[in-house]
Design a protein around this motif. Structure first.
Motif, PDB file in Angstrom:
ATOM      1  N   GLY A  41      -2.795 -11.008   2.137  1.00 46.14           N
ATOM      2  CA  GLY A  41      -3.810 -11.767   2.882  1.00 46.14           C
ATOM      3  C   GLY A  41      -3.280 -12.457   4.131  1.00 46.14           C
ATOM      4  O   GLY A  41      -3.927 -13.360   4.668  1.00 46.14           O
ATOM      5  N   LYS A  42      -2.153 -12.010   4.644  1.00 46.11           N
ATOM      6  CA  LYS A  42      -1.544 -12.652   5.833  1.00 46.11           C
ATOM      7  C   LYS A  42      -2.518 -12.667   7.018  1.00 46.11           C
ATOM      8  O   LYS A  42      -2.759 -13.703   7.629  1.00 46.11           O
ATOM      9  CB  LYS A  42      -0.258 -11.910   6.244  1.00 46.11           C
ATOM     10  N   SER A  43      -3.055 -11.492   7.353  1.00 45.87           N
ATOM     11  CA  SER A  43      -3.914 -11.397   8.542  1.00 45.87           C
ATOM     12  C   SER A  43      -5.235 -12.145   8.327  1.00 45.87           C
ATOM     13  O   SER A  43      -5.740 -12.791   9.250  1.00 45.87           O
ATOM     14  CB  SER A  43      -4.176  -9.928   8.888  1.00 45.87           C
ATOM     15  N   GLY A  85       5.757   3.612   6.071  1.00 46.89           N
ATOM     16  CA  GLY A  85       6.014   2.264   5.557  1.00 46.89           C
ATOM     17  C   GLY A  85       7.390   1.743   5.918  1.00 46.89           C
ATOM     18  O   GLY A  85       7.878   0.790   5.301  1.00 46.89           O
ATOM     19  N   ARG A  86       8.034   2.370   6.913  1.00 46.79           N
ATOM     20  CA  ARG A  86       9.372   1.913   7.335  1.00 46.79           C
ATOM     21  C   ARG A  86       9.230   0.833   8.403  1.00 46.79           C
ATOM     22  O   ARG A  86       8.189   0.744   9.064  1.00 46.79           O
ATOM     23  CB  ARG A  86      10.172   3.075   7.914  1.00 46.79           C
ATOM     24  N   LEU A  87      10.288   0.088   8.631  1.00 47.27           N
ATOM     25  CA  LEU A  87      10.250  -0.968   9.637  1.00 47.27           C
ATOM     26  C   LEU A  87      10.724  -0.448  10.984  1.00 47.27           C
ATOM     27  O   LEU A  87      11.684   0.330  11.065  1.00 47.27           O
ATOM     28  CB  LEU A  87      11.114  -2.155   9.204  1.00 47.27           C
ATOM     29  N   VAL A  88      10.051  -0.907  12.028  1.00 48.06           N
ATOM     30  CA  VAL A  88      10.403  -0.559  13.407  1.00 48.06           C
ATOM     31  C   VAL A  88      11.665  -1.366  13.776  1.00 48.06           C
ATOM     32  O   VAL A  88      11.811  -2.508  13.338  1.00 48.06           O
ATOM     33  CB  VAL A  88       9.204  -0.928  14.326  1.00 48.06           C
ATOM     34  N   PRO A  89      12.579  -0.782  14.579  1.00 47.30           N
ATOM     35  CA  PRO A  89      13.797  -1.520  14.927  1.00 47.30           C
ATOM     36  C   PRO A  89      13.506  -2.909  15.518  1.00 47.30           C
ATOM     37  O   PRO A  89      12.568  -3.083  16.303  1.00 47.30           O
ATOM     38  CB  PRO A  89      14.472  -0.611  15.963  1.00 47.30           C
ATOM     39  N   ASN A 151      -8.698  -1.061  -1.215  1.00 52.18           N
ATOM     40  CA  ASN A 151     -10.105  -1.353  -0.889  1.00 52.18           C
ATOM     41  C   ASN A 151     -10.255  -1.853   0.547  1.00 52.18           C
ATOM     42  O   ASN A 151     -11.323  -2.321   0.917  1.00 52.18           O
ATOM     43  CB  ASN A 151     -10.651  -2.432  -1.828  1.00 52.18           C
ATOM     44  N   ARG A 152      -9.180  -1.798   1.348  1.00 54.63           N
ATOM     45  CA  ARG A 152      -9.232  -2.438   2.672  1.00 54.63           C
ATOM     46  C   ARG A 152     -10.216  -1.731   3.619  1.00 54.63           C
ATOM     47  O   ARG A 152     -10.865  -2.387   4.425  1.00 54.63           O
ATOM     48  CB  ARG A 152      -7.823  -2.534   3.283  1.00 54.63           C
ATOM     49  N   ASN A 153     -10.304  -0.423   3.506  1.00 53.03           N
ATOM     50  CA  ASN A 153     -11.322   0.317   4.280  1.00 53.03           C
ATOM     51  C   ASN A 153     -11.282   0.072   5.776  1.00 53.03           C
ATOM     52  O   ASN A 153     -12.314  -0.081   6.416  1.00 53.03           O
ATOM     53  CB  ASN A 153     -12.742  -0.018   3.775  1.00 53.03           C
ATOM     54  N   GLY A 155      -9.453   2.166   7.663  1.00 55.12           N
ATOM     55  CA  GLY A 155      -9.012   3.450   8.190  1.00 55.12           C
ATOM     56  C   GLY A 155      -7.529   3.484   8.535  1.00 55.12           C
ATOM     57  O   GLY A 155      -7.102   4.279   9.380  1.00 55.12           O
ATOM     58  N   ARG A 156      -6.744   2.618   7.903  1.00 56.29           N
ATOM     59  CA  ARG A 156      -5.314   2.585   8.226  1.00 56.29           C
ATOM     60  C   ARG A 156      -4.572   3.752   7.588  1.00 56.29           C
ATOM     61  O   ARG A 156      -4.795   4.084   6.426  1.00 56.29           O
ATOM     62  CB  ARG A 156      -4.699   1.258   7.757  1.00 56.29           C
ATOM     63  N   VAL A 157      -3.645   4.336   8.373  1.00 59.16           N
ATOM     64  CA  VAL A 157      -2.897   5.500   7.873  1.00 59.16           C
ATOM     65  C   VAL A 157      -1.939   5.113   6.747  1.00 59.16           C
ATOM     66  O   VAL A 157      -1.468   5.974   6.009  1.00 59.16           O
ATOM     67  CB  VAL A 157      -2.065   6.188   8.998  1.00 59.16           C
ATOM     68  N   LYS A 166       5.840   2.608  -0.904  1.00 51.91           N
ATOM     69  CA  LYS A 166       7.009   2.457  -0.026  1.00 51.91           C
ATOM     70  C   LYS A 166       7.039   1.082   0.634  1.00 51.91           C
ATOM     71  O   LYS A 166       8.079   0.455   0.769  1.00 51.91           O
ATOM     72  CB  LYS A 166       6.990   3.551   1.054  1.00 51.91           C
ATOM     73  N   ARG A 167       5.846   0.600   1.052  1.00 51.09           N
ATOM     74  CA  ARG A 167       5.788  -0.719   1.701  1.00 51.09           C
ATOM     75  C   ARG A 167       6.143  -1.826   0.714  1.00 51.09           C
ATOM     76  O   ARG A 167       6.786  -2.809   1.072  1.00 51.09           O
ATOM     77  CB  ARG A 167       4.389  -0.949   2.267  1.00 51.09           C
ATOM     78  N   LEU A 168       5.703  -1.643  -0.536  1.00 50.08           N
ATOM     79  CA  LEU A 168       6.044  -2.649  -1.540  1.00 50.08           C
ATOM     80  C   LEU A 168       7.551  -2.687  -1.788  1.00 50.08           C
ATOM     81  O   LEU A 168       8.146  -3.758  -1.951  1.00 50.08           O
ATOM     82  CB  LEU A 168       5.296  -2.353  -2.855  1.00 50.08           C
TER      83      LEU A 168
HETATM   84  O1  LIG Z   1       7.767  -7.043  11.817  1.00 51.99           O
HETATM   85  C1  LIG Z   1       7.189  -5.971  11.593  1.00 51.99           C
HETATM   86  C2  LIG Z   1       5.827  -5.885  11.270  1.00 51.99           C
HETATM   87  C3  LIG Z   1       5.255  -4.651  11.045  1.00 51.99           C
HETATM   88  N1  LIG Z   1       6.002  -3.527  11.151  1.00 51.99           N
HETATM   89  C4  LIG Z   1       5.411  -2.189  10.951  1.00 51.99           C
HETATM   90  O2  LIG Z   1       3.988  -2.253  10.966  1.00 51.99           O
HETATM   91  C5  LIG Z   1       3.456  -1.845   9.708  1.00 51.99           C
HETATM   92  C6  LIG Z   1       2.163  -2.587   9.414  1.00 51.99           C
HETATM   93  O3  LIG Z   1       2.413  -3.983   9.459  1.00 51.99           O
HETATM   94  P1  LIG Z   1       1.238  -5.018   9.176  1.00 51.99           P
HETATM   95  O4  LIG Z   1       1.789  -6.406   9.264  1.00 51.99           O
HETATM   96  O5  LIG Z   1       0.038  -4.708  10.013  1.00 51.99           O
HETATM   97  O6  LIG Z   1       0.859  -4.676   7.647  1.00 51.99           O
HETATM   98  P2  LIG Z   1       0.253  -5.611   6.531  1.00 51.99           P
HETATM   99  O7  LIG Z   1       1.375  -6.270   5.791  1.00 51.99           O
HETATM  100  O8  LIG Z   1      -0.620  -6.599   7.228  1.00 51.99           O
HETATM  101  O9  LIG Z   1      -0.537  -4.706   5.622  1.00 51.99           O
HETATM  102  C7  LIG Z   1       4.596  -2.049   8.721  1.00 51.99           C
HETATM  103  O10 LIG Z   1       4.474  -1.296   7.539  1.00 51.99           O
HETATM  104  C8  LIG Z   1       5.785  -1.612   9.583  1.00 51.99           C
HETATM  105  O11 LIG Z   1       5.857  -0.211   9.708  1.00 51.99           O
HETATM  106  C9  LIG Z   1       7.340  -3.597  11.466  1.00 51.99           C
HETATM  107  O12 LIG Z   1       8.031  -2.587  11.533  1.00 51.99           O
HETATM  108  N2  LIG Z   1       7.899  -4.803  11.678  1.00 51.99           N
END
Ligand SMILES: O=c1ccn([C@@H]2O[C@H](COP(=O)(O)OP(=O)(O)O)[C@@H](O)[C@H]2O)c(=O)[nH]1
Ligand SMILES: Nc1ncnc2c1ncn2[C@@H]1O[C@H](COP(=O)(O)OP(=O)(O)O)[C@@H](O)[C@H]1O
Ligand SMILES: [Mg+2]
Length: 222
Positions: A41-43, A85-89, A151-153, A155-157, A166-168
């Motif tokens: 719920g960050k955003s 679900g990887r992090l950008v540099p 359930n976010r709906n 349209g996020r990839v 992977k994000r978890l």
């Molecule tokens: O500091 C950050 C924030 C986001 N992301 C990238 O952006 C995606 C989506 O981030 P967002 O915060 O929108 O996802 P949320 O946690 O809100 O679902 C992440 O999975 C990462 O690939 C990143 O690399 N670094």
């Protein structure tokens, strides 16, 4: 919600790096990091905090999305990271954040979804000289986060079960240690994020009224 696009024209406010390392951050700036797992719920909460407390909401995910839309040379790399679900540099993320802060007329920021790992945290400290006033940690169970994302709906990839897993993993392995780092410094404000958006925001308000009190802006929660 105040966004980079809305206040992008203003150039007066600058994030001048401090030479004096004893200083927390560029003078007069208030920086709150909003952290938690994907779907915590960050955003949603930043969109409530920003207008209510007069903060500029900077979502790093949205800044990356905007960078893709400009046709940037980094576009494909950013999209690949998001899909997987990887992090950008960190250097790119920090550059985008720094630009957005410089373009804002506001000096109070809620930074949504950053820092995601130790490298992000260190880059923000060393390049931007940012040390947050506190880290708002939205604490939510894995089961509830998954339910919300599926359930976010929007349209996020990245809102499919494969990428969510992977994000978890990135959250538990890379982001939680950063939260623990700030916790050891007494900077984490942990919020139970399982309730409704309104209930969670009520709990968050207490933390921000406490900050206003500390800054001498008010006698506390009305
Ligand atoms: O500091 C950050 C924030 C986001 N992301 C990238 O952006 C995606 C989506 O981030 P967002 O915060 O929108 O996802 P949320 O946690 O809100 O679902 C992440 O999975 C990462 O690939 C990143 O690399 N670094
Ligand atoms: N407290 C809440 N209870 C139920 N659903 C929520 C809550 N907060 C957010 N949501 C919903 O869950 C999804 C993820 O919320 P979001 O704010 O995008 O999370 P994050 O930015 O942390 O990934 C969205 O569809 C949002 O509407
Ligand atoms: Mg988000």
């Amino acid at each position: 919600m105040e966004t980079m696009a809305k206040d992008g024209a203003a150039q007066e406010a600058t994030v001048t790096p401090n030479k004096d390392v004893s200083e927390d951050k560029p003078k007069g700036y208030t920086v709150i990091y909003v952290s938690g797992g994907p779907g915590s719920g960050k955003s949603t909460q930043c969109a409530k905090i920003a207008p209510y407390f007069g903060f500029c909401h900077l979502s790093v995910g949205d800044l990356l999305e905007a960078e893709v839309e400009t046709g940037s040379e980094y576009g494909k790399m950013i999209e690949d990271c998001k899909k997987e679900g990887r992090l950008v540099p960190s250097d790119l993320v920090v550059k985008l954040l720094q630009q957005a802060m410089q373009r804002s007329q506001n000096k109070k920021f809620v930074i949504d979804g950053f820092p995601r790992n130790e490298e992000n945290r260190a880059a923000a400290e060393s390049i931007m000289k940012i040390e947050p006033d506190f880290v708002l940690f939205l604490d939510c169970s894995e089961e509830e986060m998954k339910r919300r994302l599926l359930n976010r709906n929007q349209g996020r990839v990245d809102d499919n079960i494969n990428t969510i897993q992977k994000r978890l993993k990135v959250y538990f392995e890379c982001t939680l240690p950063v939260i623990n780092y700030y916790s050891a410094k007494g900077k984490v404000r942990k919020i139970d994020a399982e309730g409704s958006p309104e209930e969670v925001f009520e709990a968050i308000k207490d933390v921000f009224f406490e900050l206003k009190e500390k800054h001498g802006e008010t006698a506390g929660r009305p």
